[in-house]
Scaffold this motif. Structure first.
Motif, mmCIF file in Angstrom:
data_model
loop_
_atom_site.group_PDB
_atom_site.id
_atom_site.type_symbol
_atom_site.label_atom_id
_atom_site.label_comp_id
_atom_site.label_asym_id
_atom_site.label_seq_id
_atom_site.Cartn_x
_atom_site.Cartn_y
_atom_site.Cartn_z
ATOM 1 N N GLY A 13 0.829 -1.206 0.000
ATOM 2 C CA GLY A 13 0.000 0.000 0.000
ATOM 3 C C GLY A 13 0.860 1.251 0.000
ATOM 4 O O GLY A 13 1.743 1.407 0.854
ATOM 5 N N GLY A 15 -0.447 4.531 -0.191
ATOM 6 C CA GLY A 15 -1.152 5.748 0.216
ATOM 7 C C GLY A 15 -0.291 6.378 1.314
ATOM 8 O O GLY A 15 0.813 5.895 1.616
ATOM 9 N N PRO A 16 -0.796 7.456 1.946
ATOM 10 C CA PRO A 16 0.026 8.091 2.978
ATOM 11 C C PRO A 16 0.404 7.152 4.131
ATOM 12 O O PRO A 16 1.541 7.196 4.606
ATOM 13 C CB PRO A 16 -0.849 9.258 3.457
ATOM 14 N N ALA A 17 -0.535 6.286 4.558
ATOM 15 C CA ALA A 17 -0.226 5.431 5.717
ATOM 16 C C ALA A 17 0.919 4.470 5.393
ATOM 17 O O ALA A 17 1.837 4.288 6.206
ATOM 18 C CB ALA A 17 -1.474 4.663 6.152
ATOM 19 N N ALA A 35 5.462 -2.299 -1.475
ATOM 20 C CA ALA A 35 4.843 -2.766 -2.722
ATOM 21 C C ALA A 35 3.554 -2.006 -2.973
ATOM 22 O O ALA A 35 2.672 -1.945 -2.095
ATOM 23 C CB ALA A 35 4.534 -4.257 -2.633
ATOM 24 N N ARG A 45 -8.663 15.919 -2.289
ATOM 25 C CA ARG A 45 -8.875 16.124 -0.854
ATOM 26 C C ARG A 45 -7.687 16.856 -0.224
ATOM 27 O O ARG A 45 -6.577 16.829 -0.746
ATOM 28 C CB ARG A 45 -9.028 14.776 -0.138
ATOM 29 N N VAL A 47 -5.798 17.309 3.754
ATOM 30 C CA VAL A 47 -5.776 16.586 5.012
ATOM 31 C C VAL A 47 -5.297 17.522 6.113
ATOM 32 O O VAL A 47 -4.291 18.211 5.963
ATOM 33 C CB VAL A 47 -4.925 15.290 4.884
ATOM 34 N N ALA A 48 -6.083 17.577 7.190
ATOM 35 C CA ALA A 48 -5.702 18.383 8.351
ATOM 36 C C ALA A 48 -4.961 17.465 9.307
ATOM 37 O O ALA A 48 -5.538 16.486 9.788
ATOM 38 C CB ALA A 48 -6.956 18.956 9.011
ATOM 39 N N VAL A 133 0.309 -6.111 -4.718
ATOM 40 C CA VAL A 133 0.416 -7.510 -4.287
ATOM 41 C C VAL A 133 -0.735 -8.277 -4.928
ATOM 42 O O VAL A 133 -1.896 -7.869 -4.826
ATOM 43 C CB VAL A 133 0.331 -7.605 -2.742
ATOM 44 N N ASP A 162 -3.089 -1.269 2.693
ATOM 45 C CA ASP A 162 -3.666 -1.331 1.348
ATOM 46 C C ASP A 162 -5.125 -0.870 1.304
ATOM 47 O O ASP A 162 -5.916 -1.340 0.477
ATOM 48 C CB ASP A 162 -3.477 -2.731 0.742
ATOM 49 N N GLY A 285 -3.643 2.440 8.944
ATOM 50 C CA GLY A 285 -4.415 3.340 8.075
ATOM 51 C C GLY A 285 -5.823 2.803 7.843
ATOM 52 O O GLY A 285 -6.413 2.149 8.714
ATOM 53 N N GLU A 286 -6.361 3.090 6.667
ATOM 54 C CA GLU A 286 -7.761 2.708 6.413
ATOM 55 C C GLU A 286 -7.965 1.199 6.354
ATOM 56 O O GLU A 286 -9.099 0.737 6.450
ATOM 57 C CB GLU A 286 -8.278 3.378 5.133
ATOM 58 N N GLY A 298 -9.070 10.629 10.484
ATOM 59 C CA GLY A 298 -8.606 9.404 9.811
ATOM 60 C C GLY A 298 -7.109 9.204 9.738
ATOM 61 O O GLY A 298 -6.576 8.233 10.288
ATOM 62 N N LEU A 299 -6.397 10.117 9.057
ATOM 63 C CA LEU A 299 -4.958 9.893 8.891
ATOM 64 C C LEU A 299 -4.200 10.180 10.182
ATOM 65 O O LEU A 299 -3.148 9.580 10.439
ATOM 66 C CB LEU A 299 -4.415 10.726 7.720
ATOM 67 N N ASN A 300 -4.735 11.090 11.009
ATOM 68 C CA ASN A 300 -4.102 11.302 12.316
ATOM 69 C C ASN A 300 -4.057 9.991 13.094
ATOM 70 O O ASN A 300 -3.050 9.648 13.705
ATOM 71 C CB ASN A 300 -4.867 12.374 13.111
HETATM 72 C C1 LIG Z 1 -13.473 13.551 2.249
HETATM 73 C C2 LIG Z 1 -12.417 13.088 3.196
HETATM 74 C C3 LIG Z 1 -11.700 14.024 3.946
HETATM 75 C C4 LIG Z 1 -10.721 13.594 4.856
HETATM 76 N N1 LIG Z 1 -10.064 14.521 5.613
HETATM 77 C C5 LIG Z 1 -9.162 14.115 6.532
HETATM 78 C C6 LIG Z 1 -8.483 15.061 7.379
HETATM 79 O O1 LIG Z 1 -8.667 16.283 7.261
HETATM 80 N N2 LIG Z 1 -7.607 14.586 8.312
HETATM 81 C C7 LIG Z 1 -7.369 13.253 8.467
HETATM 82 O O2 LIG Z 1 -6.561 12.878 9.339
HETATM 83 N N3 LIG Z 1 -7.984 12.337 7.675
HETATM 84 C C8 LIG Z 1 -8.863 12.727 6.722
HETATM 85 N N4 LIG Z 1 -9.472 11.812 5.912
HETATM 86 C C9 LIG Z 1 -9.074 10.403 6.008
HETATM 87 C C10 LIG Z 1 -7.797 10.157 5.198
HETATM 88 O O3 LIG Z 1 -7.984 10.643 3.874
HETATM 89 C C11 LIG Z 1 -7.487 8.664 5.169
HETATM 90 O O4 LIG Z 1 -7.321 8.228 6.494
HETATM 91 C C12 LIG Z 1 -6.201 8.372 4.421
HETATM 92 O O5 LIG Z 1 -6.246 8.849 3.103
HETATM 93 C C13 LIG Z 1 -6.007 6.862 4.376
HETATM 94 O O6 LIG Z 1 -4.740 6.585 3.840
HETATM 95 P P1 LIG Z 1 -4.301 5.078 3.609
HETATM 96 O O7 LIG Z 1 -2.880 5.157 3.146
HETATM 97 O O8 LIG Z 1 -4.630 4.242 4.774
HETATM 98 O O9 LIG Z 1 -5.274 4.564 2.423
HETATM 99 P P2 LIG Z 1 -5.290 4.916 0.880
HETATM 100 O O10 LIG Z 1 -4.919 6.328 0.646
HETATM 101 O O11 LIG Z 1 -6.595 4.391 0.374
HETATM 102 O O12 LIG Z 1 -4.119 4.038 0.265
HETATM 103 C C14 LIG Z 1 -4.215 2.662 0.075
HETATM 104 C C15 LIG Z 1 -3.190 2.298 -0.975
HETATM 105 O O13 LIG Z 1 -3.145 0.886 -1.107
HETATM 106 C C16 LIG Z 1 -2.972 0.576 -2.467
HETATM 107 N N5 LIG Z 1 -3.373 -0.814 -2.681
HETATM 108 C C17 LIG Z 1 -4.619 -1.333 -2.780
HETATM 109 N N6 LIG Z 1 -4.552 -2.665 -3.025
HETATM 110 C C18 LIG Z 1 -3.230 -2.979 -3.044
HETATM 111 C C19 LIG Z 1 -2.515 -4.183 -3.250
HETATM 112 N N7 LIG Z 1 -3.126 -5.346 -3.498
HETATM 113 N N8 LIG Z 1 -1.163 -4.134 -3.201
HETATM 114 C C20 LIG Z 1 -0.494 -2.981 -2.941
HETATM 115 N N9 LIG Z 1 -1.123 -1.801 -2.765
HETATM 116 C C21 LIG Z 1 -2.475 -1.812 -2.817
HETATM 117 C C22 LIG Z 1 -3.796 1.606 -3.217
HETATM 118 O O14 LIG Z 1 -3.308 1.742 -4.531
HETATM 119 C C23 LIG Z 1 -3.530 2.847 -2.369
HETATM 120 O O15 LIG Z 1 -2.404 3.557 -2.854
HETATM 121 C C24 LIG Z 1 -10.454 12.206 5.000
HETATM 122 C C25 LIG Z 1 -11.164 11.270 4.241
HETATM 123 C C26 LIG Z 1 -12.143 11.709 3.356
HETATM 124 C C27 LIG Z 1 -12.918 10.680 2.559
#
Ligand SMILES: Cc1cc2nc3c(=O)[nH]c(=O)nc-3n(C[C@H](O)[C@H](O)[C@H](O)COP(=O)(O)OP(=O)(O)OC[C@H]3O[C@@H](n4cnc5c(N)ncnc54)[C@H](O)[C@@H]3O)c2cc1C
Length: 403
Positions: A13, A15-17, A35, A45, A47-48, A133, A162, A285-286, A298-300
């Motif tokens: 994954g 994403g930011p996490a 990966a 979007r 992010v705060a 993956v 992921d 993360g998510e 969420g991201l905090n």
């Molecule tokens: C409208 C909105 C506003 C928000 N505002 C805030 C805010 O102000 N402050 C805050 O703290 N949070 C906020 N959030 C929450 C925040 O955006 C999420 O917590 C954060 O983006 C999650 O990041 P992540 O890396 O966990 O997931 P994602 O960003 O979804 O990343 C997951 C990654 O995994 C990858 N992936 C998927 N399947 C596979 C696989 N099989 N193999 C490898 N990689 C894979 C994807 O390509 C993706 O890059 C907000 C959310 C929303 C919807």
């Protein structure tokens, strides 16, 4: 011929996490294979991030890369914009009430992701394979990820970053409780004729929050939570009509509004796994928690997942994926994730509910926050870092009792 890689930790994954986990775990001395595809470049979007999350980014050399494209959050306001019988007073949180210059910074997701990518490119201990993956084998001794490009990666610990549908979580057979909300968030950025004064305002409405968050200059981001059918309809409005609608919704508080190009809709759901780690896999993360975007949580929370994972892996350095390490991580994350997701769910449901008791409870809670500065200070500290509000109360008792 398929390539084989091994590291101490494989992270799925990007994403930011996932990227923050890669940086933080490599900084703690682990060799990482990351990966996942390049992060998306079209995320509208913002992010705060609160001060404790910014401290993590600072340590990882990321904060300096985002600082000039982010806006400080000095004041956060909650306005009850419902038409209900019971309405709450405006609650204003000021960072200077708790001796801070700001609560945190708001930045575009793309700015954060680019800064994380640039920091990763400088780390020799992180190998990034830009391929998802395709399959997992989570054995007793090791986790093996087979990537879509044919590479096999084996490691002692796998990290599932992921996202909400987390294939890694499914491979570990971790069950989830999930719920689709009758809500979707319209996301866009806009300019305005008056200064925002580093103030974010969350208008509570019957369909969910309508939240303006400052960006540098006379710009702000908007997260507008409405019924899914309205969320599909709003982006089809022309710029002038949509700008006027937003200005109206904010009671012209920021003067004339002009929406920028690019509107996105995010359907809202909640997902909670039954465990945060299992079978050589830890979730961050998510993949570990999804809930509606209320109060910038969420991201905090995802960054706190990473901090707990680094702590746990460092305490089990010889085998960071052994069962004792995974149980410790699960125990550490459970209270924080459950508390945050329950609070967000309750607040969201109290907004949607037509029931008087729910409205009374919300109004009484906001009324207390409005009236009592120590209660506000407690929630401001807790909002930034769990336990810090409690810690401050304990320390003030200690000072008074001289113990
Ligand atoms: C409208 C909105 C506003 C928000 N505002 C805030 C805010 O102000 N402050 C805050 O703290 N949070 C906020 N959030 C929450 C925040 O955006 C999420 O917590 C954060 O983006 C999650 O990041 P992540 O890396 O966990 O997931 P994602 O960003 O979804 O990343 C997951 C990654 O995994 C990858 N992936 C998927 N399947 C596979 C696989 N099989 N193999 C490898 N990689 C894979 C994807 O390509 C993706 O890059 C907000 C959310 C929303 C919807």
């Amino acid at each position: 011929m398929s390539d084989t890689l091994s590291g101490e930790i494989v992270i799925a994954g990007t994403g930011p996490a996932g990227m923050i986990a890669a940086l933080a775990l490599s900084e703690a001395g682990f060799r990482i294979v990351l990966a996942g595809p390049e992060p998306r470049r079209d995320d509208r979007r913002t992010v705060a991030l609160m001060r404790p999350a910014l401290a993590v980014l600072d340590r990882l050399g990321v904060l300096v890369r985002v600082a000039d494209k982010a806006a400080p959050l000095r004041v956060m306001r909650i306005v009850d914009a419902t038409q209900r019988l019971v309405r709450s007073p405006v609650v204003t949180f000021r960072a200077n009430e708790i001796g801070e210059e700001s609560f945190g910074l708001n930045m575009p997701n793309t700015v954060l992701n680019e800064a994380l990518e640039a920091a990763i490119a400088e780390r020799t201990w992180i190998t990034w394979r830009k391929s998802p993956v395709a399959a997992w084998e989570l054995g007793a001794e090791a986790a093996t990820a087979t990537l879509e490009d044919g590479t096999n990666v084996s490691a002692r610990l796998a990290v599932g970053a992921d996202g909400r549908d987390s294939p890694a979580r499914a491979a570990a057979d971790i069950k989830t409780t999930s719920r689709t909300h009758p809500q979707a968030a319209l996301v866009l950025n806009f300019t305005h004729s008056r200064d925002h004064g580093s103030t974010s305002t969350e208008f509570h409405t019957e369909t969910g929050p309508f939240t303006q968050v400052p960006l540098p200059g006379k710009r702000s981001s908007l997260v507008w939570v409405v019924q899914p059918e309205i969320a599909e309809e709003l982006p089809t409005m022309d710029d002038a009509a949509l700008s006027l609608r937003i200005e109206d919704k904010m009671q012209s508080m920021l003067g004339r509004v002009t929406v920028e190009p690019g509107r996105q809709v995010y359907p809202l759901s909640s997902i909670l796994p039954s465990r945060f780690a299992r079978g050589r896999l830890a979730l961050v993360g998510e993949a570990a928690h999804v809930f509606p975007p209320i109060g910038a949580q969420g991201l905090n929370l995802g960054i706190r997942d990473v901090e707990d994972l680094v702590r746990t892996a460092s305490e089990h350095r010889d085998d960071p994926g052994e069962p004792a390490a995974l149980s410790a991580y699960d125990r550490r994350r459970r209270p924080d994730v459950l508390a945050r997701s329950t609070a967000v769910q309750l607040l969201n449901r109290s907004l949607l509910s037509d029931l008087l008791p729910a409205q009374l409870a919300r109004s009484a809670g906001l009324g207390l926050l409005h009236a009592l500065s120590p209660v506000r200070a407690f929630f401001m500290r807790e909002g930034m870092q769990p336990g810090s509000g409690v810690a401050r109360i304990v320390s003030s008792f200690r000072d008074q009792l001289r113990i």
